[in-house]
Structures are given as structure tokens and as C-alpha cells.
Write a protein that holds these residues in place. Structure first.
Motif, PDB file in Angstrom:
ATOM      1  N   VAL A 292       0.853  -1.189   0.000  1.00 47.01           N
ATOM      2  CA  VAL A 292       0.000   0.000   0.000  1.00 47.01           C
ATOM      3  C   VAL A 292       0.891   1.242   0.000  1.00 47.01           C
ATOM      4  O   VAL A 292       1.863   1.294   0.758  1.00 47.01           O
ATOM      5  CB  VAL A 292      -0.926   0.014   1.237  1.00 47.01           C
ATOM      6  N   PRO A 293       0.628   2.233  -0.856  1.00 50.99           N
ATOM      7  CA  PRO A 293       1.472   3.435  -0.896  1.00 50.99           C
ATOM      8  C   PRO A 293       1.631   4.086   0.477  1.00 50.99           C
ATOM      9  O   PRO A 293       0.688   4.126   1.272  1.00 50.99           O
ATOM     10  CB  PRO A 293       0.701   4.362  -1.851  1.00 50.99           C
ATOM     11  N   ASP A 294       2.834   4.574   0.741  1.00 49.25           N
ATOM     12  CA  ASP A 294       3.142   5.162   2.043  1.00 49.25           C
ATOM     13  C   ASP A 294       2.169   6.273   2.426  1.00 49.25           C
ATOM     14  O   ASP A 294       1.801   6.412   3.596  1.00 49.25           O
ATOM     15  CB  ASP A 294       4.570   5.721   2.050  1.00 49.25           C
ATOM     16  N   SER A 295       1.785   7.089   1.447  1.00 51.04           N
ATOM     17  CA  SER A 295       0.899   8.217   1.758  1.00 51.04           C
ATOM     18  C   SER A 295      -0.427   7.734   2.328  1.00 51.04           C
ATOM     19  O   SER A 295      -0.967   8.333   3.274  1.00 51.04           O
ATOM     20  CB  SER A 295       0.650   9.050   0.500  1.00 51.04           C
ATOM     21  N   MET A 296      -0.959   6.629   1.778  1.00 53.71           N
ATOM     22  CA  MET A 296      -2.223   6.076   2.276  1.00 53.71           C
ATOM     23  C   MET A 296      -2.040   5.453   3.654  1.00 53.71           C
ATOM     24  O   MET A 296      -2.865   5.644   4.556  1.00 53.71           O
ATOM     25  CB  MET A 296      -2.763   5.025   1.297  1.00 53.71           C
ATOM     26  N   VAL A 297      -0.953   4.688   3.812  1.00 54.16           N
ATOM     27  CA  VAL A 297      -0.683   4.058   5.109  1.00 54.16           C
ATOM     28  C   VAL A 297      -0.555   5.121   6.191  1.00 54.16           C
ATOM     29  O   VAL A 297      -1.129   5.009   7.281  1.00 54.16           O
ATOM     30  CB  VAL A 297       0.606   3.205   5.057  1.00 54.16           C
ATOM     31  N   LEU A 298       0.188   6.179   5.885  1.00 56.21           N
ATOM     32  CA  LEU A 298       0.423   7.228   6.873  1.00 56.21           C
ATOM     33  C   LEU A 298      -0.877   7.946   7.226  1.00 56.21           C
ATOM     34  O   LEU A 298      -1.119   8.278   8.393  1.00 56.21           O
ATOM     35  CB  LEU A 298       1.455   8.221   6.350  1.00 56.21           C
ATOM     36  N   GLN A 299      -1.729   8.175   6.243  1.00 56.76           N
ATOM     37  CA  GLN A 299      -3.006   8.837   6.501  1.00 56.76           C
ATOM     38  C   GLN A 299      -3.868   7.993   7.436  1.00 56.76           C
ATOM     39  O   GLN A 299      -4.472   8.504   8.385  1.00 56.76           O
ATOM     40  CB  GLN A 299      -3.748   9.082   5.182  1.00 56.76           C
ATOM     41  N   ILE A 300      -3.923   6.693   7.159  1.00 59.32           N
ATOM     42  CA  ILE A 300      -4.715   5.781   8.000  1.00 59.32           C
ATOM     43  C   ILE A 300      -4.135   5.712   9.407  1.00 59.32           C
ATOM     44  O   ILE A 300      -4.856   5.778  10.412  1.00 59.32           O
ATOM     45  CB  ILE A 300      -4.748   4.379   7.365  1.00 59.32           C
ATOM     46  N   LEU A 301      -2.816   5.582   9.485  1.00 63.01           N
ATOM     47  CA  LEU A 301      -2.159   5.405  10.774  1.00 63.01           C
ATOM     48  C   LEU A 301      -2.252   6.662  11.649  1.00 63.01           C
ATOM     49  O   LEU A 301      -2.547   6.572  12.843  1.00 63.01           O
ATOM     50  CB  LEU A 301      -0.699   5.022  10.548  1.00 63.01           C
ATOM     51  N   THR A 302      -2.012   7.824  11.052  1.00 66.31           N
ATOM     52  CA  THR A 302      -2.065   9.051  11.853  1.00 66.31           C
ATOM     53  C   THR A 302      -3.481   9.346  12.336  1.00 66.31           C
ATOM     54  O   THR A 302      -3.670   9.862  13.440  1.00 66.31           O
ATOM     55  CB  THR A 302      -1.522  10.250  11.056  1.00 66.31           C
ATOM     56  N   GLU A 303      -4.470   8.984  11.516  1.00 70.55           N
ATOM     57  CA  GLU A 303      -5.863   9.159  11.963  1.00 70.55           C
ATOM     58  C   GLU A 303      -6.141   8.285  13.175  1.00 70.55           C
ATOM     59  O   GLU A 303      -6.782   8.709  14.135  1.00 70.55           O
ATOM     60  CB  GLU A 303      -6.811   8.809  10.811  1.00 70.55           C
ATOM     61  N   ARG A 304      -5.630   7.045  13.134  1.00 69.69           N
ATOM     62  CA  ARG A 304      -5.864   6.128  14.271  1.00 69.69           C
ATOM     63  C   ARG A 304      -5.112   6.587  15.513  1.00 69.69           C
ATOM     64  O   ARG A 304      -5.640   6.548  16.628  1.00 69.69           O
ATOM     65  CB  ARG A 304      -5.419   4.709  13.874  1.00 69.69           C
ATOM     66  N   LEU A 305      -3.882   7.043  15.343  1.00 67.81           N
ATOM     67  CA  LEU A 305      -3.092   7.496  16.497  1.00 67.81           C
ATOM     68  C   LEU A 305      -3.647   8.778  17.106  1.00 67.81           C
ATOM     69  O   LEU A 305      -3.328   9.113  18.249  1.00 67.81           O
ATOM     70  CB  LEU A 305      -1.633   7.714  16.079  1.00 67.81           C
ATOM     71  N   SER A 306      -4.471   9.506  16.347  1.00 69.55           N
ATOM     72  CA  SER A 306      -5.043  10.759  16.831  1.00 69.55           C
ATOM     73  C   SER A 306      -6.300  10.547  17.666  1.00 69.55           C
ATOM     74  O   SER A 306      -6.785  11.485  18.294  1.00 69.55           O
ATOM     75  CB  SER A 306      -5.385  11.679  15.651  1.00 69.55           C
ATOM     76  N   ARG A 307      -6.824   9.337  17.655  1.00 69.00           N
ATOM     77  CA  ARG A 307      -8.066   9.094  18.387  1.00 69.00           C
ATOM     78  C   ARG A 307      -7.843   9.169  19.894  1.00 69.00           C
ATOM     79  O   ARG A 307      -6.733   9.000  20.394  1.00 69.00           O
ATOM     80  CB  ARG A 307      -8.658   7.736  18.006  1.00 69.00           C
ATOM     81  N   LEU A 308      -8.959   9.354  20.586  1.00 70.61           N
ATOM     82  CA  LEU A 308      -8.910   9.645  22.018  1.00 70.61           C
ATOM     83  C   LEU A 308      -8.233   8.548  22.832  1.00 70.61           C
ATOM     84  O   LEU A 308      -7.475   8.829  23.763  1.00 70.61           O
ATOM     85  CB  LEU A 308     -10.333   9.870  22.531  1.00 70.61           C
ATOM     86  N   ASP A 309      -8.481   7.277  22.475  1.00 73.18           N
ATOM     87  CA  ASP A 309      -7.893   6.205  23.282  1.00 73.18           C
ATOM     88  C   ASP A 309      -6.375   6.208  23.184  1.00 73.18           C
ATOM     89  O   ASP A 309      -5.673   5.979  24.176  1.00 73.18           O
ATOM     90  CB  ASP A 309      -8.471   4.837  22.886  1.00 73.18           C
ATOM     91  N   CYS A 310      -5.842   6.516  21.992  1.00 66.56           N
ATOM     92  CA  CYS A 310      -4.385   6.548  21.828  1.00 66.56           C
ATOM     93  C   CYS A 310      -3.767   7.757  22.540  1.00 66.56           C
ATOM     94  O   CYS A 310      -2.698   7.651  23.143  1.00 66.56           O
ATOM     95  CB  CYS A 310      -4.016   6.590  20.342  1.00 66.56           C
ATOM     96  N   THR A 311      -4.432   8.903  22.476  1.00 65.17           N
ATOM     97  CA  THR A 311      -3.862  10.112  23.075  1.00 65.17           C
ATOM     98  C   THR A 311      -3.937  10.098  24.593  1.00 65.17           C
ATOM     99  O   THR A 311      -3.106  10.700  25.268  1.00 65.17           O
ATOM    100  CB  THR A 311      -4.565  11.367  22.536  1.00 65.17           C
ATOM    101  N   THR A 312      -4.935   9.405  25.152  1.00 68.52           N
ATOM    102  CA  THR A 312      -5.077   9.396  26.609  1.00 68.52           C
ATOM    103  C   THR A 312      -4.406   8.192  27.265  1.00 68.52           C
ATOM    104  O   THR A 312      -3.921   8.296  28.387  1.00 68.52           O
ATOM    105  CB  THR A 312      -6.559   9.414  27.021  1.00 68.52           C
ATOM    106  N   ARG A 313      -4.375   7.045  26.574  1.00 71.66           N
ATOM    107  CA  ARG A 313      -3.838   5.834  27.190  1.00 71.66           C
ATOM    108  C   ARG A 313      -2.452   5.470  26.687  1.00 71.66           C
ATOM    109  O   ARG A 313      -1.712   4.763  27.372  1.00 71.66           O
ATOM    110  CB  ARG A 313      -4.794   4.663  26.948  1.00 71.66           C
ATOM    111  N   GLY A 314      -2.107   5.959  25.488  1.00 75.93           N
ATOM    112  CA  GLY A 314      -0.832   5.588  24.899  1.00 75.93           C
ATOM    113  C   GLY A 314      -0.993   4.459  23.899  1.00 75.93           C
ATOM    114  O   GLY A 314      -2.081   3.898  23.738  1.00 75.93           O
TER     115      GLY A 314
END
Length: 443
Positions: A292-314
Motif C-alpha cells: 500500500v502506498p506510504d501516503s495512504m498508510v500514513l493517513q490511516i495510521l495518523t488518523e488512528r493514532l489521533s483518536r482519544l484512546d491513543c492520546t489518553t492511554r498511549g
């Protein structure tokens, strides 16, 4: 409209300051007639959080709600993915973000709970009300509703003092005892899985006592600060060749410290399974075995890392980045790990671990010819080997890993190198001893 401040600038300043304060995010669960509505209303009155129920969600004037009501009008069940989007949409409104929320009776199933987690809806407290079936059946028969306020009363347990309220009480829609028992059985089938899903923040409370005492216990728990058992908010990257145990170690870290376990490959598979624009875009790559192209992977991954559970729990991330360019893009997106680990082992050990592993298609249990052989000849005969675990495929993966390992190690000079050619729990102890030390704050 939620707010119309006289001084918008000052309002925003106060709102941003409040953003650093953890507001209540509560799920109030329990069988029918356990008192969820009464407790939720009192809790919201006391703490000023927003009371969310399924009926209130469906009263929102949005395109998603209109779509859901079309299913209701046809007496059809609202699709799970649509229901999750409705919940997520309501909780993202400014009143819930600013003041917090109580979800009453949501989720009802483990599948719904996991979907909420995937959507980033992470409670800091889950309360499970419990009572014997006989008590719940008795309560269901005596329940009364105030049509003006929506408050719930009972002919035996909770009766209003105001005579005007008494005069206007209405009996709830009659449910036969058989129907009610069926509802109870459905709850009991799901409750064990819900306990497991929220085991790190769930408290069971006996609802077979005066409602005042039940509320006091719930409030005491809600006002307690529930934290991850991790001493910091970890942001962990795991590197290692195939077979080094990244998935297992990420799972162990996630389970012990209540942080989000993110496997990049699994995340991409989950997105491709969704009927979203991004899912449709990456599906052809995954089906054909292309990267999968890096740009798509990064978009998906950064969106997931930005969610509340990741930002509050790690979080603990593995499977990405695979090379220096990906790692630099991750840093440019401001997702900087606080701990980086390289699990190290020789190619010979990796080949032994990967090429000799198999799976039982009947039970889903994983086996290994040396470390965990099949328990019987019957199981042995039906074991299946993944074509991706072939030696030729593995050698290509190892070559790619070692070609990029040196530059990744240079990018993360403070990374910790762990000998992965040991018992998995020994490896975990080594990881954990470095994880719980003082973590640099790069956020």
C-alpha cells in the motif's frame, strides 16, 4: 446550538484550558430494571455531564439519524456500523467534549464494544449494575414513568412524594414476564464478554439495595481518578525481524498497561473491510499482495493514532515504519515514540520459528513443530501451514528487514536492543524494565 457566549475569545480560552482536564466518560451497563435510568439521571444532575441514551441519539437532526430511522420505520435493525457512527457523531459534539458523557445501556454486546473502541470511544469508567433475576422481574412489573420528566419510579422501591407527579405516572409499555426473561438471558449471554472488554476500568455494583446507596457507590467510583497502570503515557515502537515476537510482546504490553495495541497490517485489513473511500482505495493493493502506498498508510495510521484512546492511554505500534523514509514521515506527522525497542535474533532462529508454525483450522489454535507440537495425531493431520511462512518468502522478508535496520537504528540512537531468542516472558520482563523508567517527553 450548544453555546452562544457573549465573549467568544474568552470562551475559547477557557475551553482550551479545560481541554487538558479529563472529563467524565462513563458507560453505565446492566440488565433491564437494574436502575440504569435512575442512576444515570442523578449522576448527570450531580456532575453536569451529558446523558446519552439510544432514544436521544435517534432524536438528533442529522443525515445519519434520518438514515437510521428509515430502518426503524421498516422494523429493521439499524446496521452496526451506522449505529457506531451515530454514537461517535453525538459524542464528538462540543457539549460532550467539554462536559463529558454518560452512555446509558451502551454498548450491549462485545461486538458493539469493540467497534466503539475501534472508533476511539474509550470510557474512563464503566459501571455494571447487578441484581438477582427474581428482583429484576419484580421490579419490571412495578415500573412507572413520569411522562413530563421521563423519571422512572416504582410502586415498591421508588415512589414520588409529590402528589401531582403521582397523578400523572404512567405504566411503561407492558412486557410479559416471558419477554422480560428473554431480555435478561440476552444480557447474561453478553455480560461476561463485556467484563473482559472493559476489565481495566469496570466496577460491578450491587443494585439490589436502596437506590440512594447504589448512586452513592456509583458516584464515588466515577469521581475516583482511573488511570492506566503505566507510570507514563507510553508511545512505543517495536522493531524486529519476522518471528521475533513483536505481536506477542505488543499484546503483553497492551494487556498489562491498558494501552492501545496497533499492528499496521491488521489496521490496514480492518480499513479495507469498511465501506469507506480509503477502504476501497487500499483494497486492490491488499488483494493483489502489493504494498500500500506510504501516503495512504500514513493517513490511516495518523488518523488512528489521533483518536482519544491513543492520546489518553498511549500506544504500542509494530509493523510500521519499515524503512527510514516511513520513519521520518511518522516523525514529521508529530507522532514521536517515547520508547523504541529492537527485538534481535539470528536468521537461523527466525527460520526455525516461522517455517515450522501451523494452525488448526477447526479450533484456531496455533502450534509449532518444536515448541508446541500438536496434542494428538488427529490434530496433527488437519494442521495447515500459511504459504506466507515458506522459507523463500521469509528469506525475502529478512533481507528487506536487515537492509533497513541500520538506518532505523541510526534514527533512534536511544533505542533499546533486546535479545528475542529467549522465553517470551523473559523478553517481556526485559522490555518492561526499560518501559517503566523515566520517559522523555517529546509530545
Amino acid at each position: 446550538m450548544v453555546d452562544k457566549p457573549e465573549d467568544p475569545i474568552q470562551y475559547l480560552i477557557v475551553l482550551l484550558k479545560r481541554g487538558s482536564v479529563e472529563v467524565p466518560r462513563v458507560m453505565l451497563l446492566g440488565p433491564p430494571a437494574s436502575g440504569k435510568r435512575t442512576v444515570a439521571r442523578k449522576l448527570c444532575e450531580h456532575t453536569q455531564v451529558i446523558h446519552i441514551t439510544d432514544s436521544k441519539i435517534l432524536k438528533e437532526d442529522t443525515d445519519l439519524t434520518k438514515k437510521a430511522l428509515q430502518y426503524k420505520a421498516k422494523q429493521q435493525e439499524i446496521p452496526g456500523d451506522l449505529w457506531i457512527k451515530l454514537i461517535q457523531q453525538r459524542l464528538s459534539k462540543i457539549d460532550c467534549v467539554r462536559r463529558g458523557w454518560v452512555l446509558e445501556g451502551i454498548p450491549q454486546t462485545r461486538e458493539e464494544a469493540l467497534s466503539l473502541q475501534e472508533a476511539g470511544v474509550a470510557p474512563n469508567h464503566v459501571v455494571l449494575l447487578e441484581a438477582p433475576n427474581a428482583v429484576l422481574i419484580e421490579r419490571s412489573q412495578g415500573k412507572r414513568i413520569d411522562p413530563v420528566t421521563g423519571d422512572v419510579y416504582h410502586v415498591t422501591f421508588i415512589w414520588p412524594e409529590d402528589k401531582e407527579v403521582v397523578q400523572r405516572l404512567e405504566r411503561q409499555k407492558v412486557v410479559s414476564e416471558e419477554q422480560f426473561v428473554a431480555q435478561l438471558m440476552q444480557h447474561h449471554r453478553e455480560v461476561h464478554a463485556l467484563r473482559k472488554t472493559y476489565r481495566n476500568c469496570l466496577k460491578s455494583i450491587d443494585a439490589d439495595q436502596p437506590h440512594v446507596d447504589v448512586f452513592d457507590q456509583v458516584l464515588t467510583y466515577i469521581l475516583s481518578r482511573h488511570c492506566s497502570v503505566a507510570p507514563h503515557t507510553p508511545r512505543v515502537l517495536l522493531f524486529g525481524p519476522p518471528g521475533s515476537g513483536k505481536s506477542l510482546q505488543a499484546k503483553l504490553i497492551s494487556q498489562k498497561y491498558n494501552i492501545v495495541n496497533l499492528c499496521c497490517g491488521e489496521l490496514l485489513e480492518a480499513v479495507s473491510a469498511d465501506a469507506t473511500n480509503m477502504g476501497e482505495l487500499i483494497k486492490p493493493y491488499l488483494e493483489s499482495g502489493q504494498q500500500v502506498p506510504d501516503s495512504m498508510v500514513l493517513q490511516i495510521l495518523t488518523e488512528r493514532l489521533s483518536r482519544l484512546d491513543c492520546t489518553t492511554r498511549g500506544w504500542v505500534l509494530h509493523g510500521f515504519p519499515r524503512d527510514l523514509e516511513q520513519a521520518e514521515k511518522l516523525q514529521e506527522s508529530n507522532f514521536i515514540p517515547s520508547r523504541v525497542f529492537f527485538l534481535e535474533m539470528t536468521d537461523d532462529v527466525a527460520i526455525e520459528r516461522v517455517t515450522l508454525r501451523s494452525i488448526d483450522p477447526v479450533t484456531g489454535e496455533r502450534y509449532h513443530s518444536l515448541y508446541k507440537p500438536a496434542p494428538s495425531p488427529e490434530v496433527q493431520t488437519r494442521l495447515q501451514f500459511n504459504p506466507k511462512d515458506s522459507e523463500a518468502q521469509l528469506l525475502r522478508q529478512l533481507k528487506e528487514y536487515w537492509a533497513n535496520a541500520s538506518s532505523l537504528q541510526d534514527l533512534y540512537p536511544e533505542a533499546v536492543h533486546i535479545n528475542a531468542d529467549q522465553d517470551p516472558h523473559t523478553v517481556f520482563e526485559s522490555l518492561e524494565s526499560r518501559l517503566v523508567g523515566r520517559i522523555q517527553n517529546n509530545a
